[in-house]
Design a protein around this motif. Sequence first.
Motif, mmCIF file in Angstrom:
data_model
loop_
_atom_site.group_PDB
_atom_site.id
_atom_site.type_symbol
_atom_site.label_atom_id
_atom_site.label_comp_id
_atom_site.label_asym_id
_atom_site.label_seq_id
_atom_site.Cartn_x
_atom_site.Cartn_y
_atom_site.Cartn_z
ATOM 1 N N HIS A 169 36.928 65.322 -12.402
ATOM 2 C CA HIS A 169 38.097 66.019 -12.763
ATOM 3 C C HIS A 169 37.740 66.417 -14.204
ATOM 4 O O HIS A 169 36.568 66.028 -14.339
ATOM 5 C CB HIS A 169 39.724 65.733 -13.420
ATOM 6 C CG HIS A 169 39.592 64.917 -13.722
ATOM 7 N ND1 HIS A 169 40.975 64.265 -13.808
ATOM 8 C CD2 HIS A 169 39.270 63.255 -13.658
ATOM 9 C CE1 HIS A 169 40.818 62.893 -14.039
ATOM 10 N NE2 HIS A 169 39.444 62.485 -14.291
ATOM 11 N N SER A 171 38.745 65.963 -17.055
ATOM 12 C CA SER A 171 39.541 65.132 -18.422
ATOM 13 C C SER A 171 38.572 64.456 -18.980
ATOM 14 O O SER A 171 38.831 64.329 -20.004
ATOM 15 C CB SER A 171 40.948 64.537 -17.578
ATOM 16 O OG SER A 171 41.048 65.667 -16.777
ATOM 17 N N ARG A 196 34.999 66.323 -5.539
ATOM 18 C CA ARG A 196 35.760 65.582 -5.300
ATOM 19 C C ARG A 196 35.560 64.725 -3.420
ATOM 20 O O ARG A 196 35.106 65.191 -3.054
ATOM 21 C CB ARG A 196 37.250 65.217 -4.514
ATOM 22 C CG ARG A 196 38.037 65.326 -6.457
ATOM 23 C CD ARG A 196 39.589 65.533 -6.175
ATOM 24 N NE ARG A 196 39.943 66.119 -7.514
ATOM 25 C CZ ARG A 196 41.224 66.550 -8.359
ATOM 26 N NH1 ARG A 196 42.395 65.917 -7.012
ATOM 27 N NH2 ARG A 196 41.303 66.714 -9.707
ATOM 28 N N GLN A 210 37.579 73.499 -12.557
ATOM 29 C CA GLN A 210 38.642 73.160 -13.351
ATOM 30 C C GLN A 210 38.608 73.829 -14.869
ATOM 31 O O GLN A 210 37.490 74.317 -15.246
ATOM 32 C CB GLN A 210 39.549 71.891 -13.477
ATOM 33 C CG GLN A 210 39.785 71.357 -12.084
ATOM 34 C CD GLN A 210 40.076 69.695 -11.994
ATOM 35 O OE1 GLN A 210 39.485 68.954 -13.065
ATOM 36 N NE2 GLN A 210 41.140 69.858 -11.512
ATOM 37 N N GLU A 212 40.366 72.482 -18.018
ATOM 38 C CA GLU A 212 40.848 71.285 -18.986
ATOM 39 C C GLU A 212 41.455 71.985 -20.431
ATOM 40 O O GLU A 212 40.066 72.846 -20.936
ATOM 41 C CB GLU A 212 40.034 70.207 -19.031
ATOM 42 C CG GLU A 212 41.199 68.435 -20.197
ATOM 43 C CD GLU A 212 41.506 68.699 -18.606
ATOM 44 O OE1 GLU A 212 41.040 68.546 -17.412
ATOM 45 O OE2 GLU A 212 42.052 67.352 -18.531
ATOM 46 N N PHE A 308 46.072 69.764 -20.567
ATOM 47 C CA PHE A 308 47.126 70.625 -19.210
ATOM 48 C C PHE A 308 45.619 71.065 -17.734
ATOM 49 O O PHE A 308 44.163 70.429 -18.938
ATOM 50 C CB PHE A 308 46.840 72.086 -19.683
ATOM 51 C CG PHE A 308 46.862 72.882 -20.480
ATOM 52 C CD1 PHE A 308 45.253 73.621 -19.225
ATOM 53 C CD2 PHE A 308 47.159 73.288 -20.959
ATOM 54 C CE1 PHE A 308 44.747 75.098 -20.640
ATOM 55 C CE2 PHE A 308 46.018 74.124 -22.612
ATOM 56 C CZ PHE A 308 45.261 74.730 -22.068
ATOM 57 N N GLY A 309 45.122 70.806 -17.088
ATOM 58 C CA GLY A 309 44.188 70.985 -15.655
ATOM 59 C C GLY A 309 44.724 71.996 -15.091
ATOM 60 O O GLY A 309 45.654 71.438 -13.922
#
Length: 339
Positions: A169, A171, A196, A210, A212, A308-309
């Motif tokens: 991710h 993050s 993933r 994504q 973030e 948030f993501g």
Amino acid sequence: MKDLNHLQKEAQNAIQFTKTQHELNEVKALYLGKKSALNQIMATMKDLSIEDRKALGQEINQFKVQIEEWVAGQRDKLVERAIQSQLQAEAIDVTLPGKAITQGKLHILTRTQQEIEDIFVGMGYRVVEGPEVELDLYNFEMLNLPVGHPAREMQDSFYINPETLLRTHTSPVQVRTLLENKNEPIKIICPGKVYRRDDDDATHSHQFSQIEGLVVGPHITMSDLKGTLSTLSKKLFGPNREIRFRPSFFPFTEPSVEVDVSCFKCGGKGCNLCKQTGWIEILGAGMVHPNVLRMAGYDSDHLRGFAFGMGIERITLLKYGIDDIRHFYQNDIRFLKQL
Ligand code: PHE
């Protein structure tokens, strides 16, 4: 034998009716050349008296000069006429439409990413990026996911060695930014690719992207998060969109929420897109867990944050009504052209 006056009139006529330089040369030869009537007249000179010869010689000279003059004048006309007709024949109509040049455009995922970036930049955020090959330390541990934590299984990963993996991710960019900013306030978004170990299907891909978001400051609350995401969804999905929070769990946020936007297809009445619920899930978010702040050297008693993501593919699928995530990566021009 024709007299010179008569010859001169005849020549004038002939010259002005010539249409080409070649014709003109022929006419000139006809009146001044070796076989011309003029030559015959000149041949008679030897039989004349000196005075008559003189007089005739003058007349002949004048005749010659006059003919040369007319020929030169006609030559100029013919040259000018030739230029004009060539210009007309080669004229280009600059008003005709040109050949169309086909132009490419940015990929739809890039455009969604840029659209989201613009919205956040408009709210004062900085855009930062992090590496796709990431330390387990930043991807999991410092996000409050120690080795052996069961929540790691939500994000089955591609490990390069026990300490390094393809980030699951965006993050970990939170952790990197916290470490860099040393207890100072933060307001950033970070777009990028993540990986993933999913089986690819209509809604999953082993690689996707994504965005973030992380905001840290002295008075940051959950309502700041709500206001921010409400602004985002109105700008992305239309001015009448509402958002709602549902309780959820992420190890790096507490409390954690899933964020839904009121269905932009049916307006909330219920349809196939929102599975008759009136709501569509768009992202995960929450208040930054104090452990995350503390591990990165932040004073979690005085500073708070929200994070948030969101998945760029998911937002694009929803926004344009696309039925399969794999369309984004296959580069089928028939698909790309529709967007
Ligand atoms: N990183 C989470 C995921 O990929 C999303 C998220 C980001 C949730 C930030 C909360 C805060 O599922």
